[in-house]
Scaffold this motif. Structure first.
Motif, PDB file in Angstrom:
ATOM      1  N   GLY A 105       0.747  -1.243   0.000  1.00 20.50           N
ATOM      2  CA  GLY A 105       0.000   0.000   0.000  1.00 20.50           C
ATOM      3  C   GLY A 105       0.777   1.293   0.000  1.00 20.50           C
ATOM      4  N   ASP A 142      -1.139  -3.357   6.253  1.00 18.37           N
ATOM      5  CA  ASP A 142      -1.343  -2.134   5.484  1.00 18.37           C
ATOM      6  C   ASP A 142      -0.187  -1.153   5.687  1.00 18.37           C
ATOM      7  OD1 ASP A 142      -1.956  -0.863   7.942  1.00 18.37           O
ATOM      8  OD2 ASP A 142      -4.105  -0.761   7.539  1.00 18.37           O
ATOM      9  N   GLN A 144       2.178   2.235   6.514  1.00 17.92           N
ATOM     10  CA  GLN A 144       2.496   2.941   7.750  1.00 17.92           C
ATOM     11  C   GLN A 144       1.895   4.343   7.742  1.00 17.92           C
ATOM     12  OE1 GLN A 144       4.876   2.022   5.445  1.00 17.92           O
ATOM     13  NE2 GLN A 144       6.653   3.322   5.586  1.00 17.92           N
ATOM     14  N   TYR A 145       1.700   4.849   8.941  1.00 13.64           N
ATOM     15  CA  TYR A 145       1.256   6.229   9.127  1.00 13.64           C
ATOM     16  C   TYR A 145       2.525   7.069   9.099  1.00 13.64           C
ATOM     17  CZ  TYR A 145      -0.854  10.243  11.522  1.00 13.64           C
ATOM     18  OH  TYR A 145      -1.316  11.494  11.861  1.00 13.64           O
ATOM     19  N   THR A 157      -4.441   8.234   0.898  1.00  9.99           N
ATOM     20  CA  THR A 157      -3.879   7.308   1.883  1.00  9.99           C
ATOM     21  C   THR A 157      -4.995   6.576   2.615  1.00  9.99           C
ATOM     22  OG1 THR A 157      -1.903   8.659   2.183  1.00  9.99           O
ATOM     23  CG2 THR A 157      -2.460   7.146   3.965  1.00  9.99           C
ATOM     24  N   ARG A 158      -5.965   7.315   3.101  1.00 12.48           N
ATOM     25  CA  ARG A 158      -7.063   6.681   3.837  1.00 12.48           C
ATOM     26  C   ARG A 158      -7.918   5.803   2.917  1.00 12.48           C
ATOM     27  NH1 ARG A 158      -6.829   8.128   8.978  1.00 12.48           N
ATOM     28  NH2 ARG A 158      -5.801  10.084   9.501  1.00 12.48           N
ATOM     29  N   VAL A 161      -5.944   2.548   2.668  1.00 12.54           N
ATOM     30  CA  VAL A 161      -6.121   1.778   3.906  1.00 12.54           C
ATOM     31  C   VAL A 161      -7.476   1.058   3.870  1.00 12.54           C
ATOM     32  CG1 VAL A 161      -6.436   1.972   6.411  1.00 12.54           C
ATOM     33  CG2 VAL A 161      -4.554   3.182   5.299  1.00 12.54           C
ATOM     34  N   SER A 165      -8.222  -3.044   3.705  1.00  3.76           N
ATOM     35  CA  SER A 165      -9.104  -3.651   4.703  1.00  3.76           C
ATOM     36  C   SER A 165     -10.223  -4.440   4.037  1.00  3.76           C
ATOM     37  CB  SER A 165      -9.675  -2.564   5.615  1.00  3.76           C
ATOM     38  OG  SER A 165     -10.542  -3.114   6.566  1.00  3.76           O
ATOM     39  N   ARG A 177      -3.326  -3.958  11.129  1.00  5.77           N
ATOM     40  CA  ARG A 177      -3.696  -2.562  10.876  1.00  5.77           C
ATOM     41  C   ARG A 177      -2.582  -1.627  11.351  1.00  5.77           C
ATOM     42  NH1 ARG A 177      -8.495  -1.839  14.060  1.00  5.77           N
ATOM     43  NH2 ARG A 177      -8.660   0.172  13.040  1.00  5.77           N
ATOM     44  N   PHE A 179      -1.336   1.079   9.952  1.00  3.47           N
ATOM     45  CA  PHE A 179      -1.656   2.499   9.837  1.00  3.47           C
ATOM     46  C   PHE A 179      -2.406   2.975  11.081  1.00  3.47           C
ATOM     47  CE2 PHE A 179      -4.097   6.206   8.585  1.00  3.47           C
ATOM     48  CZ  PHE A 179      -3.185   6.951   7.863  1.00  3.47           C
TER      49      PHE A 179
END
Length: 192
Positions: A105, A142, A144-145, A157-158, A161, A165, A177, A179
């Motif tokens: 991702g 997923d 990384q933040y 980005t979201r 994610v 999912s 998870r 992120f």
């Protein structure tokens, strides 16, 4: 400088939804057990990115001292799901692991000019279908933040994610998870 404080692992975020059946069975019946970590720089390690596979291997060997558990690093920095899926035969399936951890991702967002998140999600779903008939547990991890993924890239980005999912739920495979965990650490736990 990285923050050396212990971090809360937030089980409400990190708990896996599915049993690791093949990995669990192998712990009961095998001496040698393989885990393959496949992905991009988070797996390979790059610059100040320390890959997790060596720490995971040490932790597993400590917890199961009568087993020889190898966590094999199959990360290549800069790759995304299309290139990683192309390596599944030689880098994952041929290794015959009991557990595969697939990190995806980040490059779909970081290199948005090269990748379409929807197509990346489609590739992830297809590659997971290849593994479905094999005796391999899968954990999809997923992105990384990271500051580079926020600001102008936050919506994409979201979205990525969410796509990851959804693919994990449909496959169905476990989702780590990362992120959400890292966002919790940074925004609520005060970790640098």
């Amino acid at each position: 400088m990285t923050d050396a404080r212990p971090r809360d692992l937030h089980p409400e975020i990190t708990k896996l939804d599915r049993e690791l059946r093949y990995f669990k069975e192998s712990l009961l019946s095998r001496r040698k057990i393989k885990v393959v970590a496949i992905g991009s720089s988070s797996v390979a390690g790059e610059g100040d990115v320390i890959p997790f596979h060596a720490r995971l291997e040490l932790a597993l060997r400590k917890r199961y001292p009568d087993r020889m558990i190898d966590v094999i690093n199959r990360g290549i920095g800069g790759q995304e799901a299309p290139e990683e899926a192309a390596r599944f035969g030689s880098d994952l399936i041929d290794e015959a692991p009991m557990l595969a951890i697939w990190q995806v991702g980040i490059n779909a967002i970081y290199h948005r000019d090269l990748y379409d998140p929807g197509r990346v999600a489609g590739t992830i779903a297809t590659a997971l279908s290849w593994l479905k008939a094999l005796p391999i547990d899968v954990i999809l991890m997923d992105l990384q933040y990271a500051p580079a993924l926020l600001g102008a890239k936050e919506k994409d980005t979201r979205t990525m994610v969410g796509l990851i999912s959804a693919v994990a739920a449909a496959a169905p495979v476990n989702l780590f998870r990362r992120f959400a965990l890292m966002e919790q650490w940074v925004t609520k736990d005060g970790v640098d």
